[in-house]
Design a protein around this motif. Structure first.
Motif, PDB file in Angstrom:
ATOM      1  N   GLU A 216      13.337 -42.766 -45.568  1.00 23.94           N
ATOM      2  CA  GLU A 216      13.997 -41.530 -45.985  1.00 23.94           C
ATOM      3  C   GLU A 216      14.725 -40.846 -44.835  1.00 23.94           C
ATOM      4  O   GLU A 216      15.807 -40.274 -45.008  1.00 23.94           O
ATOM      5  CB  GLU A 216      12.979 -40.571 -46.605  1.00 23.94           C
ATOM      6  N   GLN A 217      14.144 -40.877 -43.647  1.00 20.16           N
ATOM      7  CA  GLN A 217      14.744 -40.212 -42.492  1.00 20.16           C
ATOM      8  C   GLN A 217      16.197 -40.620 -42.290  1.00 20.16           C
ATOM      9  O   GLN A 217      17.047 -39.780 -41.947  1.00 20.16           O
ATOM     10  CB  GLN A 217      13.958 -40.539 -41.228  1.00 20.16           C
ATOM     11  N   LYS A 218      16.517 -41.887 -42.509  1.00 20.36           N
ATOM     12  CA  LYS A 218      17.849 -42.403 -42.192  1.00 20.36           C
ATOM     13  C   LYS A 218      18.900 -42.024 -43.231  1.00 20.36           C
ATOM     14  O   LYS A 218      20.094 -42.240 -43.000  1.00 20.36           O
ATOM     15  CB  LYS A 218      17.796 -43.920 -42.016  1.00 20.36           C
ATOM     16  N   GLY A 219      18.492 -41.507 -44.382  1.00 22.06           N
ATOM     17  CA  GLY A 219      19.444 -40.966 -45.340  1.00 22.06           C
ATOM     18  C   GLY A 219      20.399 -41.967 -45.969  1.00 22.06           C
ATOM     19  O   GLY A 219      21.509 -41.598 -46.374  1.00 22.06           O
ATOM     20  N   PHE A 220      19.989 -43.212 -46.098  1.00 25.15           N
ATOM     21  CA  PHE A 220      20.887 -44.192 -46.694  1.00 25.15           C
ATOM     22  C   PHE A 220      21.146 -43.917 -48.174  1.00 25.15           C
ATOM     23  O   PHE A 220      22.162 -44.362 -48.724  1.00 25.15           O
ATOM     24  CB  PHE A 220      20.341 -45.614 -46.502  1.00 25.15           C
ATOM     25  N   PRO A 246      10.597 -50.129 -46.163  1.00 22.99           N
ATOM     26  CA  PRO A 246       9.987 -49.943 -47.488  1.00 22.99           C
ATOM     27  C   PRO A 246      10.927 -49.364 -48.543  1.00 22.99           C
ATOM     28  O   PRO A 246      10.641 -49.461 -49.733  1.00 22.99           O
ATOM     29  CB  PRO A 246       8.836 -48.973 -47.199  1.00 22.99           C
ATOM     30  N   GLY A 247      12.027 -48.777 -48.138  1.00 23.57           N
ATOM     31  CA  GLY A 247      12.927 -48.157 -49.103  1.00 23.57           C
ATOM     32  C   GLY A 247      13.989 -49.074 -49.664  1.00 23.57           C
ATOM     33  O   GLY A 247      14.840 -48.628 -50.451  1.00 23.57           O
ATOM     34  N   ALA A 280      32.622 -54.142 -38.027  1.00 21.63           N
ATOM     35  CA  ALA A 280      32.800 -52.838 -38.675  1.00 21.63           C
ATOM     36  C   ALA A 280      34.147 -52.207 -38.340  1.00 21.63           C
ATOM     37  O   ALA A 280      34.642 -52.312 -37.215  1.00 21.63           O
ATOM     38  CB  ALA A 280      31.671 -51.893 -38.271  1.00 21.63           C
ATOM     39  N   ASP A 281      34.720 -51.520 -39.322  1.00 18.14           N
ATOM     40  CA  ASP A 281      35.925 -50.718 -39.128  1.00 18.14           C
ATOM     41  C   ASP A 281      35.578 -49.233 -39.091  1.00 18.14           C
ATOM     42  O   ASP A 281      36.390 -48.416 -38.661  1.00 18.14           O
ATOM     43  CB  ASP A 281      36.914 -50.978 -40.258  1.00 18.14           C
ATOM     44  N   MET A 282      34.389 -48.894 -39.559  1.00 19.36           N
ATOM     45  CA  MET A 282      33.896 -47.524 -39.526  1.00 19.36           C
ATOM     46  C   MET A 282      32.375 -47.582 -39.493  1.00 19.36           C
ATOM     47  O   MET A 282      31.777 -48.481 -40.080  1.00 19.36           O
ATOM     48  CB  MET A 282      34.349 -46.736 -40.769  1.00 19.36           C
ATOM     49  N   PHE A 283      31.772 -46.629 -38.795  1.00 22.41           N
ATOM     50  CA  PHE A 283      30.317 -46.548 -38.759  1.00 22.41           C
ATOM     51  C   PHE A 283      29.899 -45.165 -39.224  1.00 22.41           C
ATOM     52  O   PHE A 283      30.534 -44.165 -38.873  1.00 22.41           O
ATOM     53  CB  PHE A 283      29.783 -46.788 -37.338  1.00 22.41           C
ATOM     54  N   VAL A 284      28.814 -45.121 -40.016  1.00 23.03           N
ATOM     55  CA  VAL A 284      28.328 -43.837 -40.531  1.00 23.03           C
ATOM     56  C   VAL A 284      26.851 -43.674 -40.200  1.00 23.03           C
ATOM     57  O   VAL A 284      26.041 -44.573 -40.460  1.00 23.03           O
ATOM     58  CB  VAL A 284      28.537 -43.720 -42.059  1.00 23.03           C
ATOM     59  N   LEU A 285      26.513 -42.531 -39.618  1.00 27.31           N
ATOM     60  CA  LEU A 285      25.122 -42.150 -39.384  1.00 27.31           C
ATOM     61  C   LEU A 285      24.776 -41.065 -40.395  1.00 27.31           C
ATOM     62  O   LEU A 285      25.305 -39.956 -40.320  1.00 27.31           O
ATOM     63  CB  LEU A 285      24.926 -41.633 -37.963  1.00 27.31           C
ATOM     64  N   SER A 286      23.889 -41.386 -41.323  1.00 22.30           N
ATOM     65  CA  SER A 286      23.577 -40.470 -42.426  1.00 22.30           C
ATOM     66  C   SER A 286      22.178 -39.874 -42.311  1.00 22.30           C
ATOM     67  O   SER A 286      21.612 -39.400 -43.298  1.00 22.30           O
ATOM     68  CB  SER A 286      23.707 -41.215 -43.754  1.00 22.30           C
TER      69      SER A 286
END
Length: 385
Positions: A216-220, A246-247, A280-286
């Protein structure tokens, strides 16, 4: 090794260092500690690296001169009484391993390991530096561990935080002798492969990349929602998530519900994530919260345009908003989707952000960050005189 000798590389007095962490598995803290350990070993310092786990599951390579000690004392306790007994065993095993290494300074990473290490060194008279690797304001460790941490940290020579807000919070809530802010370095081993991997990746389909443990922490879940509403099919994009956890099942169902399962790839755990990151062409930290996100730092070192939630610790210390990346309000799916959509349709903007992002190679080089650790270790070693 004679303690009065100087390192032939750095000119610093040679030290005996004992480093402690739970495992050397595929995690951010593990990458940072192994990177620092290899740097110190290359300079001629005597380095012992101790883990609570055994040594058989190491993910990161260590310099051959490093003494590797795997205690094999990890495990889950089902009852509180068993947990107490197991932790006493861990403290005893740590004390024996640390004493055997005859260190000038002990350095420990990760909250509960830090507490156990400080208990183990209490009677050894060795200055101990501990480092928090995540935002303790958001990451709960339980009431018992929180109380133990506050007590134990007061005995540390210094506590290292990765960002100023975390350092200020810890200094305001705990009686610390000293609290120092030191960011994460970029691994030199990673940089030696960056340009090669990017060159090989040319011509591949457009990819939004994310990386981390599927928790959950990583917000995927927020990322998948934002990606789905950002018009990925219009611009011909797909999403690749590196990591396992686990997610995964829940996230796969969410991708189906959002109608993007065919353009969302769950790559799982990979031995060389940088090879995939190079596509990758874009990276997202969620992430909902962070410490100092290595994944974001590494993506920028690849020259990738990055978008991140501006959670309380980490992203804003790395991204200069609008200069070398984009920050959006934390957990705001609409804002994340809009930022992603804008970059999906703008090749020029992505190229501009990615070219400036490369400056993290200097801003967070192992030599620059390592020098901050060196100064702190020298202070700690000097405190024994």
């Amino acid at each position: 090794m004679r303690r009065d000798q100087a390192s032939p590389v750095s000119g610093r007095r040679l030290r005996r260092l004992c480093l402690v962490i739970s495992t050397l598995g595929a995690g951010g803290a593990e990458r940072v500690l192994s990177t620092l350990a290899n740097r110190w070993a290359a300079e001629g310092h005597s380095v012992t690296l101790v883990t609570l786990s055994g040594a058989g599951d190491d993910f990161y390579r260590l310099d051959g001169s490093i003494e590797r000690v795997g205690l094999g004392v990890t495990g889950v306790s089902r009852r509180p009484r068993d947990a107490v007994i197991q932790n006493i065993r861990r403290i005893r095993a740590l004390r024996e391993a640390i004493a055997a290494s005859r260190p000038d300074v002990v350095v420990s990473f990760l909250n509960t390991v830090n507490v156990l290490t400080l208990m183990a060194t209490a009677r050894l008279g060795v200055p101990t530096i501990v480092s928090e690797r995540i935002d303790p304001r958001a990451h709960a460790v339980g009431r018992a561990w929180s109380l133990l941490r506050a007590h134990a940290y007061s005995r540390a020579f210094a506590v290292v935080a990765q960002t100023r807000p975390v350092a200020e919070w810890m200094s305001g809530t705990m009686r610390l002798r000293r609290c120092v802010v030191i960011p994460n370095p970029i691994s030199p081993a990673l940089l030696t492969r960056v340009d090669e991997d990017r060159e090989c990746a040319k011509g591949t389909p457009r990819v939004v990349m994310a990386m981390g443990r599927l928790v959950e922490q990583k917000g995927f879940d927020l990322l998948i929602e934002a990606f789905a509403s950002g018009g990925p099919r219009e611009y011909g994009w797909r999403l690749v998530i590196i990591g396992d956890g686990p997610g995964r099942g829940t996230l796969e169902k969410l991708a189906v519900t959002a109608g993007v399962r065919d353009i969302v790839e769950f790559a799982g755990r990979v031995d060389r994530p940088e090879a995939l990151l190079g596509t990758a062409d874009m990276f997202v930290l969620s992430s909902r919260y962070e410490g100092f996100p290595n994944a974001l730092l590494e993506a920028m070192a690849f020259g990738i345009a990055c978008v991140a939630f501006d959670c309380r610790s980490g992203p804003a210390d790395i991204i200069r908003d609008g200069v070398d990346g984009v920050l959006v309000p934390p957990e705001n799916v609409a804002a994340l989707s809009a930022a992603m959509r804008a970059l999906m349709g703008d090749d020029v903007a992505r190229a501009r952000l990615g070219s400036v992002a490369l400056e993290v190679r200097q801003r967070f080089s192992v030599d620059r960050v390592g020098a901050q650790w060196d100064a702190l270790i020298d202070d700690a070693a000097g405190s024994r005189r």
